[in-house]
Design a protein around this motif. Structure first.
Motif, mmCIF file in Angstrom:
data_model
loop_
_atom_site.group_PDB
_atom_site.id
_atom_site.type_symbol
_atom_site.label_atom_id
_atom_site.label_comp_id
_atom_site.label_asym_id
_atom_site.label_seq_id
_atom_site.Cartn_x
_atom_site.Cartn_y
_atom_site.Cartn_z
ATOM 1 N N SER A 137 -4.860 2.884 13.158
ATOM 2 C CA SER A 137 -5.056 4.019 12.445
ATOM 3 C C SER A 137 -6.350 4.602 12.971
ATOM 4 O O SER A 137 -6.847 4.653 14.318
ATOM 5 C CB SER A 137 -5.213 3.431 11.022
ATOM 6 O OG SER A 137 -5.765 4.474 10.088
ATOM 7 N N PHE A 183 -14.875 6.459 17.483
ATOM 8 C CA PHE A 183 -14.708 7.133 18.755
ATOM 9 C C PHE A 183 -14.713 6.097 19.958
ATOM 10 O O PHE A 183 -15.703 5.080 20.032
ATOM 11 C CB PHE A 183 -15.551 8.240 18.844
ATOM 12 C CG PHE A 183 -15.777 9.386 18.010
ATOM 13 C CD1 PHE A 183 -14.611 10.171 18.191
ATOM 14 C CD2 PHE A 183 -16.635 9.571 17.079
ATOM 15 C CE1 PHE A 183 -14.395 11.108 17.039
ATOM 16 C CE2 PHE A 183 -16.568 10.722 16.355
ATOM 17 C CZ PHE A 183 -15.226 11.469 16.392
ATOM 18 N N ILE A 184 -13.639 6.100 20.776
ATOM 19 C CA ILE A 184 -13.534 5.190 21.851
ATOM 20 C C ILE A 184 -13.327 6.259 23.008
ATOM 21 O O ILE A 184 -12.564 7.084 22.974
ATOM 22 C CB ILE A 184 -12.326 4.221 21.628
ATOM 23 C CG1 ILE A 184 -12.728 3.342 20.485
ATOM 24 C CG2 ILE A 184 -12.202 3.182 22.944
ATOM 25 C CD1 ILE A 184 -11.191 2.634 19.993
ATOM 26 N N LEU A 188 -7.929 10.874 24.901
ATOM 27 C CA LEU A 188 -7.907 11.474 23.610
ATOM 28 C C LEU A 188 -9.417 12.127 23.156
ATOM 29 O O LEU A 188 -9.239 13.436 22.840
ATOM 30 C CB LEU A 188 -7.269 10.711 22.522
ATOM 31 C CG LEU A 188 -6.898 11.215 21.123
ATOM 32 C CD1 LEU A 188 -5.620 10.640 20.560
ATOM 33 C CD2 LEU A 188 -8.027 10.511 20.026
HETATM 34 N N1 LIG Z 1 -9.969 7.366 21.415
HETATM 35 C C1 LIG Z 1 -10.377 7.080 20.070
HETATM 36 O O1 LIG Z 1 -11.526 7.467 19.856
HETATM 37 C C2 LIG Z 1 -9.388 6.927 18.910
HETATM 38 C C3 LIG Z 1 -10.168 6.616 17.726
HETATM 39 C C4 LIG Z 1 -9.362 6.193 16.808
HETATM 40 C C5 LIG Z 1 -7.882 5.828 16.824
HETATM 41 N N2 LIG Z 1 -7.444 6.172 17.812
HETATM 42 C C6 LIG Z 1 -5.880 6.002 17.937
HETATM 43 O O2 LIG Z 1 -5.430 5.129 19.170
HETATM 44 C C7 LIG Z 1 -4.232 5.439 19.611
HETATM 45 C C8 LIG Z 1 -4.342 5.563 21.202
HETATM 46 O O3 LIG Z 1 -5.021 6.744 21.542
HETATM 47 P P1 LIG Z 1 -5.904 6.597 22.806
HETATM 48 O O4 LIG Z 1 -7.416 7.057 22.337
HETATM 49 O O5 LIG Z 1 -5.573 5.412 23.644
HETATM 50 O O6 LIG Z 1 -5.631 8.361 23.385
HETATM 51 P P2 LIG Z 1 -4.757 8.222 24.895
HETATM 52 O O7 LIG Z 1 -5.421 7.598 26.017
HETATM 53 O O8 LIG Z 1 -4.356 9.794 24.642
HETATM 54 O O9 LIG Z 1 -3.510 7.519 24.486
HETATM 55 C C9 LIG Z 1 -2.295 8.078 23.707
HETATM 56 C C10 LIG Z 1 -0.990 7.345 24.112
HETATM 57 O O10 LIG Z 1 0.126 7.647 23.187
HETATM 58 C C11 LIG Z 1 1.119 8.075 23.924
HETATM 59 N N3 LIG Z 1 1.774 9.107 23.514
HETATM 60 C C12 LIG Z 1 1.259 10.359 23.076
HETATM 61 N N4 LIG Z 1 2.107 11.408 22.484
HETATM 62 C C13 LIG Z 1 3.345 10.803 22.939
HETATM 63 C C14 LIG Z 1 4.772 11.127 22.383
HETATM 64 N N5 LIG Z 1 5.013 12.249 21.933
HETATM 65 N N6 LIG Z 1 5.605 10.128 22.861
HETATM 66 C C15 LIG Z 1 5.351 8.823 23.322
HETATM 67 N N7 LIG Z 1 4.096 8.471 23.439
HETATM 68 C C16 LIG Z 1 2.979 9.360 23.277
HETATM 69 C C17 LIG Z 1 0.489 8.580 25.442
HETATM 70 O O11 LIG Z 1 1.627 8.189 26.320
HETATM 71 P P3 LIG Z 1 2.246 9.519 26.928
HETATM 72 O O12 LIG Z 1 1.497 10.716 27.019
HETATM 73 O O13 LIG Z 1 2.468 8.993 28.548
HETATM 74 O O14 LIG Z 1 3.602 9.808 26.369
HETATM 75 C C18 LIG Z 1 -0.563 7.603 25.606
HETATM 76 O O15 LIG Z 1 0.015 6.464 26.023
HETATM 77 C C19 LIG Z 1 -3.852 6.910 19.022
HETATM 78 O O16 LIG Z 1 -2.907 6.518 17.981
HETATM 79 C C20 LIG Z 1 -5.227 7.290 18.312
HETATM 80 O O17 LIG Z 1 -4.947 8.196 17.444
HETATM 81 C C21 LIG Z 1 -8.045 6.730 18.967
#
Ligand SMILES: NC(=O)c1ccc[n+]([C@@H]2O[C@H](COP(=O)([O-])OP(=O)(O)OC[C@H]3O[C@@H](n4cnc5c(N)ncnc54)[C@H](OP(=O)(O)O)[C@@H]3O)[C@@H](O)[C@H]2O)c1
Length: 256
Positions: A137, A183-184, A188
């Motif tokens: 989440s 934030f990480i 994203l």
């Molecule tokens: N980074 C933060 O600060 C943060 C904070 C709170 C929560 N989160 C949550 O953490 C999770 C992972 O995010 P992240 O920060 O690691 O970002 P990220 O590096 O952009 O990773 C997102 C991942 O989701 C996949 N994805 C996105 N759209 C997709 C689709 N339509 N179909 C299949 N796969 C999809 C992407 O793979 P493909 O593009 O190869 O499909 C990628 O592997 C997310 O749910 C995000 O909301 C992140």
């Protein structure tokens, strides 16, 4: 001797999903990796093999719920023992946007929220006793900025879903862990051009997530100081809270 652990990870091609798999890797682990970008998944698969793990990859667009359902059914037949479903795939819509079209809102909800239900429903029977379902989440589910209504709503929906699923799986002794990160540094957040308080490096964040999953935390909020700030903000009198949100939002809009 430790039994082999199988992890299914969505959003495994970058960021949290990718790093989580790498930090979990050992010769006793098998991975089922899902995302759209095949080359990235192959790269991860190779690295996992080098660390003694094994991995299968499946390319899937989570916004296409029919494909997700078909894949879930196929996986449920192929794998009868999945110790952990790490439901992490997600996207945001850019925080500078003042309005979100219905189409964008719908797309984001399919990727961030509905795909989780579609994927996990057929797979529940493959999770053994003491297995887990992990949701990613966000602290953004606890406070909704005017610029991220769709994103925050999708994450708050995850909180509600995780809560209900946890109760419904009590008898099966399957744990539900809901992770709420701040934030990480990932792809994203690379897109955000506003300042991100308490931004955590990915490796540090993954260590905390692993600890929360291993201790079967129900809702794990981190970094703690940021979480506390948000909780306190929600408790403030309306006039002060409104003044503060307006100030942060205006800053954000002028920065983007
Ligand atoms: N980074 C933060 O600060 C943060 C904070 C709170 C929560 N989160 C949550 O953490 C999770 C992972 O995010 P992240 O920060 O690691 O970002 P990220 O590096 O952009 O990773 C997102 C991942 O989701 C996949 N994805 C996105 N759209 C997709 C689709 N339509 N179909 C299949 N796969 C999809 C992407 O793979 P493909 O593009 O190869 O499909 C990628 O592997 C997310 O749910 C995000 O909301 C992140």
């Amino acid at each position: 001797l430790n039994a082999k652990q199988t992890y299914l990870i969505t959003g495994a091609s970058s960021g949290i999903g990718y790093a989580y798999a790498l930090q979990r890797a050992s010769k006793n682990t098998h991975f089922i990796l899902l995302a759209r970008r095949q080359a990235r998944l192959e790269n991860l698969q190779q690295q996992l093999l080098e660390q003694g793990s094994s991995a299968d990859i499946f390319t899937i667009d989570m916004s296409n719920l029919e494909s997700v359902e078909a894949l879930a059914k196929k996986l449920a037949q192929q794998y009868t023992n999945i110790n952990e479903l790490f439901l992490n795939a997600g996207m945001s819509l850019g925080h500078g946007k003042m309005e979100t079209s219905t189409q964008d809102f719908n797309y984001l909800f399919r990727v961030n929220f509905l795909s989780n239900h579609t994927l996990l429903t057929p797979l529940l029977k493959s999770i053994p006793e003491h297995g887990s379902v992990v949701f990613i989440s966000s602290l953004a589910s606890l406070i909704t900025m005017p610029s991220s209504i769709a994103y925050s709503s999708s994450k708050r929906a995850i909180n509600a879903y995780a809560e209900g699923l946890r109760y419904s799986l009590l008898d099966k002794k399957i744990d539900v862990v809901n992770i709420l990160p701040g934030f990480i540094t990932t792809e994203l957040t690379d897109k955000n051009d506003f300042s991100m308080p308490f931004l955590l490096p990915i490796d540090k964040a993954i260590k905390r997530i692993i600890k929360a999953v291993d201790t079967k935390a129900e809702n794990y909020l981190f970094p703690k100081r940021f979480a506390l700030l948000i909780i306190l903000l929600n408790w403030l009198p309306r006039s002060i809270r409104n003044w503060y949100i307006k100030r942060v939002y205006q800053k954000r809009v002028t920065q983007t």
